[in-house]
Design a protein around this motif. Structure first.
Motif, PDB file in Angstrom:
ATOM      1  N   GLN A  79      10.320   3.721   3.361  1.00  0.00           N
ATOM      2  CA  GLN A  79       9.946   2.179   3.698  1.00  0.00           C
ATOM      3  C   GLN A  79       9.760   1.154   2.546  1.00  0.00           C
ATOM      4  O   GLN A  79       9.617   0.240   2.697  1.00  0.00           O
ATOM      5  CB  GLN A  79       8.806   2.237   4.534  1.00  0.00           C
ATOM      6  CG  GLN A  79       8.659   2.802   5.869  1.00  0.00           C
ATOM      7  CD  GLN A  79       7.448   2.857   6.664  1.00  0.00           C
ATOM      8  OE1 GLN A  79       6.341   3.595   5.977  1.00  0.00           O
ATOM      9  NE2 GLN A  79       7.398   2.658   7.901  1.00  0.00           N
ATOM     10  N   ALA A  97       0.594   4.362  -0.975  1.00  0.00           N
ATOM     11  CA  ALA A  97      -0.032   5.537  -0.566  1.00  0.00           C
ATOM     12  C   ALA A  97       0.191   5.813   0.966  1.00  0.00           C
ATOM     13  O   ALA A  97      -0.117   6.615   1.512  1.00  0.00           O
ATOM     14  CB  ALA A  97      -1.249   5.853  -1.068  1.00  0.00           C
ATOM     15  N   GLU A  98       0.026   4.477   1.674  1.00  0.00           N
ATOM     16  CA  GLU A  98       0.018   4.617   3.198  1.00  0.00           C
ATOM     17  C   GLU A  98       1.402   4.652   3.825  1.00  0.00           C
ATOM     18  O   GLU A  98       1.472   4.613   5.296  1.00  0.00           O
ATOM     19  CB  GLU A  98      -0.935   3.184   3.567  1.00  0.00           C
ATOM     20  CG  GLU A  98      -2.204   3.533   3.279  1.00  0.00           C
ATOM     21  CD  GLU A  98      -2.970   1.959   3.477  1.00  0.00           C
ATOM     22  OE1 GLU A  98      -2.401   1.157   4.238  1.00  0.00           O
ATOM     23  OE2 GLU A  98      -4.024   1.770   2.677  1.00  0.00           O
ATOM     24  N   LEU A  99       2.283   4.365   3.131  1.00  0.00           N
ATOM     25  CA  LEU A  99       3.760   4.370   3.635  1.00  0.00           C
ATOM     26  C   LEU A  99       4.671   5.432   3.329  1.00  0.00           C
ATOM     27  O   LEU A  99       4.229   6.151   2.285  1.00  0.00           O
ATOM     28  CB  LEU A  99       4.480   2.906   2.937  1.00  0.00           C
ATOM     29  CG  LEU A  99       3.692   1.700   2.979  1.00  0.00           C
ATOM     30  CD1 LEU A  99       4.524   0.598   2.211  1.00  0.00           C
ATOM     31  CD2 LEU A  99       3.648   1.047   4.594  1.00  0.00           C
ATOM     32  N   GLU A 100       5.792   5.467   4.235  1.00  0.00           N
ATOM     33  CA  GLU A 100       6.617   6.409   3.992  1.00  0.00           C
ATOM     34  C   GLU A 100       7.483   6.021   2.827  1.00  0.00           C
ATOM     35  O   GLU A 100       7.694   4.838   2.643  1.00  0.00           O
ATOM     36  CB  GLU A 100       7.278   6.930   5.186  1.00  0.00           C
ATOM     37  CG  GLU A 100       6.465   7.388   6.255  1.00  0.00           C
ATOM     38  CD  GLU A 100       7.668   7.267   7.633  1.00  0.00           C
ATOM     39  OE1 GLU A 100       8.804   7.972   7.388  1.00  0.00           O
ATOM     40  OE2 GLU A 100       7.323   7.138   8.593  1.00  0.00           O
ATOM     41  N   PRO A 117       0.957  -1.126  -0.127  1.00  0.00           N
ATOM     42  CA  PRO A 117      -0.052   0.011  -0.132  1.00  0.00           C
ATOM     43  C   PRO A 117       0.927   1.256   0.000  1.00  0.00           C
ATOM     44  O   PRO A 117       0.960   1.977   1.026  1.00  0.00           O
ATOM     45  CB  PRO A 117      -0.621  -0.292   1.324  1.00  0.00           C
ATOM     46  CG  PRO A 117      -0.010  -1.086   2.184  1.00  0.00           C
ATOM     47  CD  PRO A 117       0.780  -1.830   1.252  1.00  0.00           C
ATOM     48  N   TYR A 125       9.546  -3.721   1.124  1.00  0.00           N
ATOM     49  CA  TYR A 125       9.024  -3.209   2.111  1.00  0.00           C
ATOM     50  C   TYR A 125       9.982  -3.345   3.347  1.00  0.00           C
ATOM     51  O   TYR A 125      10.129  -4.344   3.996  1.00  0.00           O
ATOM     52  CB  TYR A 125       7.450  -3.703   2.754  1.00  0.00           C
ATOM     53  CG  TYR A 125       6.966  -3.146   3.779  1.00  0.00           C
ATOM     54  CD1 TYR A 125       6.880  -1.706   4.030  1.00  0.00           C
ATOM     55  CD2 TYR A 125       6.701  -3.834   4.830  1.00  0.00           C
ATOM     56  CE1 TYR A 125       6.469  -1.363   5.158  1.00  0.00           C
ATOM     57  CE2 TYR A 125       6.363  -3.357   6.131  1.00  0.00           C
ATOM     58  CZ  TYR A 125       6.138  -1.946   6.166  1.00  0.00           C
ATOM     59  OH  TYR A 125       5.600  -1.528   7.602  1.00  0.00           O
TER      60      TYR A 125
END
Length: 183
Positions: free
Chosen positions: A101, A95-98, A93, A139
């Motif tokens: 990462q 869009a949800e991660l920095e 995902p 990831y």
């Protein structure tokens, strides 16, 4: 004309293989490439040309860099459609991660799961990787610099016979944007 990104491996890192981006742009323009621009200092250049394919363009640029700068550099060249496909196919995902990462390692040729069979995914959790089209998605919640899985994935027995170069998610997305003009 097709717009491509050239990914140069291991330049301007730790004071070795110093390659000024302005000189690289001039070198690429001298090869007849149009619309040349670079992104950051870590080895991304975008250019347009109506000749050659990814492999021949990578070889041409690698040869030119060695002749001009006096050291060899591995180069991977990919077009916009491929870069966009890699970004759109991300199994994590994004869009949800920095950005620190999530990374993509681009390979010079297709890779199969067999190459990674000796790696126990459970031993590296919460870090994870997935294979894509000539790419590996990683990831690493604590970032690439602290990733034990990244260290294992970059070992010679895993990457043998390939050029492999990694980019963080911000760069992956930026390369899609920068190459979009030639679609």
């Amino acid at each position: 004309m097709t717009t491509y990104a050239a990914l140069l491996r291991g330049i301007n890192v730790g004071g070795r293989k110093k390659l000024p981006m302005a000189e690289l742009r001039t070198l690429m323009e001298g090869l007849g490439y149009g619309g040349v621009h670079t992104h950051l200092q870590s080895g991304q250049a975008v250019f347009a040309t109506g000749r050659g394919d990814e492999e021949s363009l990578a070889a041409e640029l690698a040869d030119a860099v060695e002749r001009h700068f006096g050291f060899s550099v591995d180069v991977i060249v990919r077009d916009h459609a491929y870069l966009r496909g890699v970004a759109e196919s991300c199994p994590f995902p994004a869009a949800e991660l920095e950005a620190r990462q999530l990374h993509v390692t681009y390979f010079s040729a297709p890779v199969t799961a067999d190459r990674f069979a000796g790696i126990d995914p459970a031993a590296h959790l919460p870090e994870e990787f997935r294979l894509g089209d000539r790419a590996l998605y990683l990831y690493a919640p604590e970032g690439l610099g602290r990733s034990k899985l990244a260290e294992v994935l970059s070992r010679p027995r895993v990457t043998k016979g390939l050029i492999a170069t990694s980019r963080n998610w911000n760069t992956v997305v930026k390369l899609v944007e920068l190459t979009a003009g030639g679609e």
